[in-house]
Write an enzyme that holds these catalytic residues in place. Structure first.
Site, mmCIF file in Angstrom:
data_model
loop_
_atom_site.group_PDB
_atom_site.id
_atom_site.type_symbol
_atom_site.label_atom_id
_atom_site.label_comp_id
_atom_site.label_asym_id
_atom_site.label_seq_id
_atom_site.Cartn_x
_atom_site.Cartn_y
_atom_site.Cartn_z
ATOM 1 C CG HIS A 185 -1.814 1.065 1.164
ATOM 2 N ND1 HIS A 185 -1.740 2.096 1.561
ATOM 3 C CD2 HIS A 185 -3.316 0.795 0.907
ATOM 4 C CE1 HIS A 185 -2.998 3.131 1.336
ATOM 5 N NE2 HIS A 185 -3.935 2.211 1.163
ATOM 6 C CD GLU A 187 -1.293 5.494 5.667
ATOM 7 O OE1 GLU A 187 -1.380 5.370 6.870
ATOM 8 O OE2 GLU A 187 -2.465 5.578 5.229
ATOM 9 C CB SER A 318 -6.923 0.279 2.958
ATOM 10 O OG SER A 318 -6.612 -0.619 4.420
ATOM 11 C CG ASN A 319 -11.173 4.401 3.873
ATOM 12 O OD1 ASN A 319 -12.392 4.365 3.944
ATOM 13 N ND2 ASN A 319 -10.490 4.899 3.036
ATOM 14 C CB SER A 380 -11.469 8.332 -1.033
ATOM 15 O OG SER A 380 -10.286 8.134 -0.611
#
Length: 398
Positions: A185, A187, A318-319, A380
């Site tokens: 990822h 981040e 991911s979230n 997002s």
């Protein structure tokens, strides 16, 4: 590299900007015009519920754009207005939302290409403008762009920067950073670049595996094969797991991050004793407020009497994926989509992505009769996208 010293130097450069160009009022107004929805506002005002005919919509009480995403998107748009004629690049998707990224492409913002995970910065020239996305960028990328003489617009979410400070603290005090995240990822790639020694664990199962190794119940070759792509260069599990600190990718499941922290605290307590715990384990608090709020709201939503649940957000978000996981724990029929176009009103069908699987088509997904539909969206996802999904559900139900 002394990453703290580099960042301090970069922040003082006249070619670096992390504040944007518009006033907070103008920024909020621009985002409202672009992404807010009167329908969603009215649903919020009505206690997050909306009834139309046989359809009863229940919205999560925290969903959609978070503050960090709003800031990043606004700064990206401001950048094009401020530099109307310059070459503008972005090192990755600004956020995990296809409509927002497509809008940037229409504004002639160029996305850095990558092959086999390696980005090609060869076309970026002195004087070009480069946007760093909400997830951040690796320190190596920042250094390269600075040395090229680029104007850097840093939209990194402050919560992500907070994690960077945490792993730099680990490095300073010679602790290995155990990062709860997905090693590929964006981040986590950025965060690990600021760490010294690090190991990325995906979930509680991997954390327990590492715990067993620390306690002397593991095989070195098996360990290294398992984490070959998820650890720092030269990582030695026999030496580098003596002193550990925990950090996380900010979009991971909050409850799992907390439990992973407890796993390593108990492990070091068992191995080194209470009197030596602080010399071998560093506590942490890098859970993003917005992630926590959306996950807590989802836990509340799945306790409602729901027939189906729609989760809206990028498939690589991911979230959003973790919101889907919460629905699955309650055995609710749930559908993860990235855009309203995944729903066909004519066919009463939905093209959705089951957790861990490929896209699949579900026909007659909206049952007959009275129906309770839960809806949430990732950090997002703009309100207008959520509104468009609701409008399609209304059309099917009527």
């Amino acid at each position: 590299m002394d990453t703290q010293a580099f960042r301090r130097s970069l922040h003082h450069s006249d070619r670096y900007n992390r504040r944007g160009f518009d006033s907070p009022t103008k920024r909020a107004q621009a985002l409202e015009e672009a992404y807010q929805s009167d329908l969603i506002s009215s649903i919020r005002d009505n206690g997050f519920t909306y009834t139309k005919g046989r359809l009863n919509i229940k919205l999560a009480q925290a969903f959609g754009f978070c503050w960090g995403v709003e800031r990043a998107v606004a700064m990206a748009y401001e950048t094009r207005r401020h530099y109307p004629n310059e070459n503008i690049w972005i090192t990755n998707e600004i956020i995990h939302n296809p409509s927002v990224n497509d809008h940037l492409r229409k504004m002639n913002v160029k996305f850095i290409s990558a092959k086999n995970g390696i980005k090609d910065f060869s076309l970026v020239s002195n004087g070009d403008v480069v946007i760093l996305p909400a997830f951040g960028a690796t320190v190596q990328e920042m250094k390269l762009l600075h040395e090229k003489g680029c104007h850097i617009i840093d939209t990194t979410c402050p919560w992500v920067s907070k994690v960077w400070h945490t792993v730099e603290k680990h490095k300073k005090h010679v602790f290995t950073s155990i990062i709860h995240g997905k090693f590929k990822h964006e981040e986590t790639l950025a965060t690990s670049s600021f760490a010294g020694k690090y190991l990325v664990v995906l979930d509680l199962e991997e954390a327990n595996y590492v715990s067993e190794y620390i306690l002397g119940r593991g095989n070195r070759n098996e360990f290294m094969n398992k984490f070959a792509k998820a650890c720092s260069n030269g990582f030695d599990p026999d030496k580098d797991l003596e002193r550990v600190g925990v950090a996380n990718q900010t979009t991971m499941l909050k409850s799992e991050t907390e439990e992973i922290g407890k796993v390593f605290e108990r492990t070091m307590l068992k191995k080194f004793g209470p009197e030596n715990l602080n010399s071998h384990f560093l506590a942490f608090n890098t859970i993003c407020d917005a992630t926590e709020e959306r996950q807590d709201a989802m836990f509340s939503l799945v306790d409602e009497d729901l027939d189906i649940l729609v989760v809206i957000g990028g498939f690589n978000s991911s979230n959003t994926t973790h919101l889907q996981e919460i629905a699955i724990t309650k055995n609710i029929s749930s559908f993860h989509i990235d855009t309203p176009e995944r729903i066909s009103v004519k066919e009463n069908s939905i093209f959705h992505k089951p957790l861990g699987s490929e896209l699949e088509l579900k026909n007659n997904f909206l049952p007959s009769g009275k129906i309770n539909v839960g809806i949430t969206s990732g950090a997002s996802t703009p309100d207008k996208v959520v509104a468009d999904v609701i409008e399609k559900l209304i059309d099917i139900a009527s």
